[in-house]
Design a protein around this motif. Sequence first.
Motif, PDB file in Angstrom:
ATOM      1  N   ALA A 151      40.772  54.387  53.231  1.00  0.00           N
ATOM      2  CA  ALA A 151      42.137  54.677  52.813  1.00  0.00           C
ATOM      3  C   ALA A 151      43.177  53.508  52.969  1.00  0.00           C
ATOM      4  O   ALA A 151      43.867  53.932  51.761  1.00  0.00           O
ATOM      5  CB  ALA A 151      42.830  55.896  53.974  1.00  0.00           C
ATOM      6  N   TYR A 152      42.996  52.801  53.552  1.00  0.00           N
ATOM      7  CA  TYR A 152      44.170  51.508  52.851  1.00  0.00           C
ATOM      8  C   TYR A 152      43.977  49.889  52.366  1.00  0.00           C
ATOM      9  O   TYR A 152      43.687  49.026  52.835  1.00  0.00           O
ATOM     10  CB  TYR A 152      44.878  51.657  54.942  1.00  0.00           C
ATOM     11  CG  TYR A 152      43.480  51.218  55.472  1.00  0.00           C
ATOM     12  CD1 TYR A 152      43.297  49.849  55.737  1.00  0.00           C
ATOM     13  CD2 TYR A 152      43.251  51.776  56.523  1.00  0.00           C
ATOM     14  CE1 TYR A 152      41.683  49.836  56.131  1.00  0.00           C
ATOM     15  CE2 TYR A 152      42.654  51.677  57.481  1.00  0.00           C
ATOM     16  CZ  TYR A 152      41.181  50.698  57.211  1.00  0.00           C
ATOM     17  OH  TYR A 152      40.729  50.818  58.032  1.00  0.00           O
ATOM     18  N   CYS A 153      42.400  50.777  51.595  1.00  0.00           N
ATOM     19  CA  CYS A 153      41.910  49.179  51.079  1.00  0.00           C
ATOM     20  C   CYS A 153      42.309  48.473  50.599  1.00  0.00           C
ATOM     21  O   CYS A 153      43.107  49.165  49.353  1.00  0.00           O
ATOM     22  CB  CYS A 153      40.383  49.659  50.124  1.00  0.00           C
ATOM     23  SG  CYS A 153      39.528  48.459  49.825  1.00  0.00           S
ATOM     24  N   SER A 154      42.559  47.126  50.492  1.00  0.00           N
ATOM     25  CA  SER A 154      43.595  46.417  50.085  1.00  0.00           C
ATOM     26  C   SER A 154      42.271  45.661  48.666  1.00  0.00           C
ATOM     27  O   SER A 154      43.450  45.233  47.697  1.00  0.00           O
ATOM     28  CB  SER A 154      44.309  44.707  50.431  1.00  0.00           C
ATOM     29  OG  SER A 154      45.083  45.619  51.788  1.00  0.00           O
ATOM     30  N   ASP A 155      41.222  45.938  48.964  1.00  0.00           N
ATOM     31  CA  ASP A 155      40.826  44.881  48.120  1.00  0.00           C
ATOM     32  C   ASP A 155      39.728  46.448  46.260  1.00  0.00           C
ATOM     33  O   ASP A 155      38.792  46.376  46.086  1.00  0.00           O
ATOM     34  CB  ASP A 155      39.332  44.676  48.441  1.00  0.00           C
ATOM     35  CG  ASP A 155      39.521  42.965  48.993  1.00  0.00           C
ATOM     36  OD1 ASP A 155      40.751  42.644  48.689  1.00  0.00           O
ATOM     37  OD2 ASP A 155      39.111  42.409  49.687  1.00  0.00           O
ATOM     38  N   ALA A 156      40.674  47.569  47.280  1.00  0.00           N
ATOM     39  CA  ALA A 156      39.859  48.520  46.036  1.00  0.00           C
ATOM     40  C   ALA A 156      40.125  48.419  44.669  1.00  0.00           C
ATOM     41  O   ALA A 156      39.483  48.782  43.448  1.00  0.00           O
ATOM     42  CB  ALA A 156      41.309  50.059  46.255  1.00  0.00           C
ATOM     43  N   ARG A 157      41.194  47.757  44.609  1.00  0.00           N
ATOM     44  CA  ARG A 157      41.524  47.005  42.791  1.00  0.00           C
ATOM     45  C   ARG A 157      40.763  45.971  42.511  1.00  0.00           C
ATOM     46  O   ARG A 157      40.197  46.653  41.230  1.00  0.00           O
ATOM     47  CB  ARG A 157      43.312  46.656  42.202  1.00  0.00           C
ATOM     48  CG  ARG A 157      43.549  47.104  40.805  1.00  0.00           C
ATOM     49  CD  ARG A 157      44.393  45.965  40.368  1.00  0.00           C
ATOM     50  NE  ARG A 157      44.940  44.960  41.559  1.00  0.00           N
ATOM     51  CZ  ARG A 157      44.062  43.863  40.867  1.00  0.00           C
ATOM     52  NH1 ARG A 157      43.842  44.018  39.666  1.00  0.00           N
ATOM     53  NH2 ARG A 157      44.620  42.884  41.729  1.00  0.00           N
ATOM     54  N   ILE A 158      40.471  45.461  43.285  1.00  0.00           N
ATOM     55  CA  ILE A 158      39.566  44.572  43.089  1.00  0.00           C
ATOM     56  C   ILE A 158      37.518  45.188  42.395  1.00  0.00           C
ATOM     57  O   ILE A 158      38.008  44.357  41.283  1.00  0.00           O
ATOM     58  CB  ILE A 158      39.686  43.197  44.483  1.00  0.00           C
ATOM     59  CG1 ILE A 158      40.537  42.645  44.296  1.00  0.00           C
ATOM     60  CG2 ILE A 158      38.261  42.324  43.660  1.00  0.00           C
ATOM     61  CD1 ILE A 158      41.112  41.585  45.634  1.00  0.00           C
ATOM     62  N   ARG A 159      37.695  45.705  43.271  1.00  0.00           N
ATOM     63  CA  ARG A 159      36.061  46.584  43.087  1.00  0.00           C
ATOM     64  C   ARG A 159      36.119  47.216  41.956  1.00  0.00           C
ATOM     65  O   ARG A 159      34.891  47.623  41.149  1.00  0.00           O
ATOM     66  CB  ARG A 159      35.680  47.142  44.075  1.00  0.00           C
ATOM     67  CG  ARG A 159      35.668  46.753  45.867  1.00  0.00           C
ATOM     68  CD  ARG A 159      34.457  46.927  46.032  1.00  0.00           C
ATOM     69  NE  ARG A 159      35.295  47.959  46.475  1.00  0.00           N
ATOM     70  CZ  ARG A 159      35.875  48.832  47.830  1.00  0.00           C
ATOM     71  NH1 ARG A 159      36.888  47.738  48.334  1.00  0.00           N
ATOM     72  NH2 ARG A 159      36.308  50.245  48.151  1.00  0.00           N
ATOM     73  N   GLU A 160      37.092  47.678  41.425  1.00  0.00           N
ATOM     74  CA  GLU A 160      37.199  47.725  39.767  1.00  0.00           C
ATOM     75  C   GLU A 160      36.316  47.284  38.961  1.00  0.00           C
ATOM     76  O   GLU A 160      35.898  48.271  37.783  1.00  0.00           O
ATOM     77  CB  GLU A 160      38.405  48.719  39.763  1.00  0.00           C
ATOM     78  CG  GLU A 160      39.060  49.292  40.351  1.00  0.00           C
ATOM     79  CD  GLU A 160      40.423  49.695  39.456  1.00  0.00           C
ATOM     80  OE1 GLU A 160      41.108  49.199  38.130  1.00  0.00           O
ATOM     81  OE2 GLU A 160      40.646  50.512  40.447  1.00  0.00           O
ATOM     82  N   ALA A 161      35.719  45.804  38.860  1.00  0.00           N
ATOM     83  CA  ALA A 161      35.301  44.771  37.995  1.00  0.00           C
ATOM     84  C   ALA A 161      34.530  45.081  38.765  1.00  0.00           C
ATOM     85  O   ALA A 161      34.222  44.003  39.844  1.00  0.00           O
ATOM     86  CB  ALA A 161      36.983  44.227  37.732  1.00  0.00           C
ATOM     87  N   PRO A 162      33.458  44.818  38.903  1.00  0.00           N
ATOM     88  CA  PRO A 162      31.780  44.594  39.674  1.00  0.00           C
ATOM     89  C   PRO A 162      31.263  42.806  39.131  1.00  0.00           C
ATOM     90  O   PRO A 162      31.518  42.630  38.175  1.00  0.00           O
ATOM     91  CB  PRO A 162      30.816  45.340  38.809  1.00  0.00           C
ATOM     92  CG  PRO A 162      31.545  46.337  38.140  1.00  0.00           C
ATOM     93  CD  PRO A 162      32.487  46.177  37.562  1.00  0.00           C
ATOM     94  N   ALA A 163      31.143  42.241  39.897  1.00  0.00           N
ATOM     95  CA  ALA A 163      30.835  40.776  40.257  1.00  0.00           C
ATOM     96  C   ALA A 163      30.177  40.067  40.848  1.00  0.00           C
ATOM     97  O   ALA A 163      30.100  41.122  41.927  1.00  0.00           O
ATOM     98  CB  ALA A 163      32.575  40.418  40.275  1.00  0.00           C
ATOM     99  N   SER A 164      29.244  39.597  40.419  1.00  0.00           N
ATOM    100  CA  SER A 164      28.831  38.650  41.176  1.00  0.00           C
ATOM    101  C   SER A 164      28.362  37.709  41.149  1.00  0.00           C
ATOM    102  O   SER A 164      28.052  36.842  40.185  1.00  0.00           O
ATOM    103  CB  SER A 164      27.595  39.907  41.346  1.00  0.00           C
ATOM    104  OG  SER A 164      26.285  39.215  42.724  1.00  0.00           O
ATOM    105  N   LEU A 165      28.444  36.232  42.383  1.00  0.00           N
ATOM    106  CA  LEU A 165      28.573  35.197  42.126  1.00  0.00           C
ATOM    107  C   LEU A 165      25.880  34.421  42.158  1.00  0.00           C
ATOM    108  O   LEU A 165      25.875  35.626  42.264  1.00  0.00           O
ATOM    109  CB  LEU A 165      28.717  34.125  43.301  1.00  0.00           C
ATOM    110  CG  LEU A 165      30.774  34.438  43.339  1.00  0.00           C
ATOM    111  CD1 LEU A 165      31.047  34.041  44.744  1.00  0.00           C
ATOM    112  CD2 LEU A 165      31.297  33.166  42.443  1.00  0.00           C
ATOM    113  N   SER A 166      26.433  33.539  41.347  1.00  0.00           N
ATOM    114  CA  SER A 166      25.163  32.825  41.408  1.00  0.00           C
ATOM    115  C   SER A 166      25.242  32.394  41.786  1.00  0.00           C
ATOM    116  O   SER A 166      25.457  31.387  43.176  1.00  0.00           O
ATOM    117  CB  SER A 166      25.313  32.498  39.264  1.00  0.00           C
ATOM    118  OG  SER A 166      25.938  30.999  39.604  1.00  0.00           O
ATOM    119  N   ALA A 167      23.385  32.101  42.243  1.00  0.00           N
ATOM    120  CA  ALA A 167      23.187  30.823  43.193  1.00  0.00           C
ATOM    121  C   ALA A 167      22.843  29.539  43.190  1.00  0.00           C
ATOM    122  O   ALA A 167      23.719  28.856  44.166  1.00  0.00           O
ATOM    123  CB  ALA A 167      21.260  31.464  43.645  1.00  0.00           C
TER     124      ALA A 167
END
Length: 354
Positions: free
Chosen positions: A57-73
């Motif tokens: 309910a208090y997540c600080s990263d909720a907005r960040i997760r609106e844009a899917p992303a993943s780093l490469s190896a």
Amino acid sequence: MASPPTSPPAFAETGLLKILLFPDKLKALQKAVATPDPSYPVSVELSLAHLCNLNCAYCSDARIREAPASLSAALLENLFRDLAAGGTRGLTIEGGGEPTLSPLFPAAAEKARARGLALGLITNGVRLFTPATPLSFYEAFQWIRVSLDAASPEEFQELKGRDAYHEVLSNIRALCSIPGPRRPAVGVGYVLTSRNDDPARVLSLARDLEDMGAAYLQIRPVVDCPKLSSAAENDPFWGAELRALPFVNLAPLRENLVEGNASLPCLAHSLTSVIGADGLVWLCGRLNVRPVLRPIGDLTKESFAAIWDGETRRRQTQTLLSGSFCAENCPRCRLSKYNALIASLSQAKSPDFI
């Protein structure tokens, strides 16, 4: 006459005194009033992907997760080489969601360790053990902090949106069962809100966690969600029995309440750096969700070394050296206590004496 103490006082793993382990960095920060600190961060906070299996309910990263992303190896391999060569000591795998959900999590931890970086992990503790990450896998970590944030199944369900309280406690117990020499420091994080601030339940939880073998219970105020703030965070009498337990770290309820960095310049920002799952590098892990500061670089386009030594970082450093900027823009932040310490040290009238 009082007897001398037989053992040193308990050390707070997340406390102010930890900066004394890095005397060269502390000296660099004291000089950074005039010139940006050129030394690499002591540790770096890394997000691997914008994935999560809870809905806090208090997540600080909720907005960040609106844009899917993943780093490469490949990007991670270059990053770890760069950080190790530059003198960074530790890598915290965390943020942007739940790090253990990333397919890169096992390999990233192994590659970072192979480069000589110490490993830390912040996890919600729901999904720790898989064929790729058995219990023995976590022996490689120097510390692990599980964000429990609840003292009952009902609180967990209400605050985190899932019935997994006992599952997380079981996983904490498993981590604490790793044989002594190989066991990471297993801590438990507890964000104090108006929905989980019953001192009797928190005290019972603390005793259970200590019996399991956990290293500490860190209780800190909620940030970025004022509607869930607890009156207990400003109550010096709340949790009197908790305050008597060395196992419980309540210092953040005092230190992490400071708004606006107490109008001080932020010299301590270079203690760490934040790298998102999109490859963006941030000078500040609290202003990365506000429009006042932009990323200082993009790892998909240039190296960490080029970013850290670049003009954008130098300009932003000068911005953060303005106490008025911090007063206007800085939310509650764990680095404020280090800035207060540095400011206090600058007032010493006899710096060549103890």
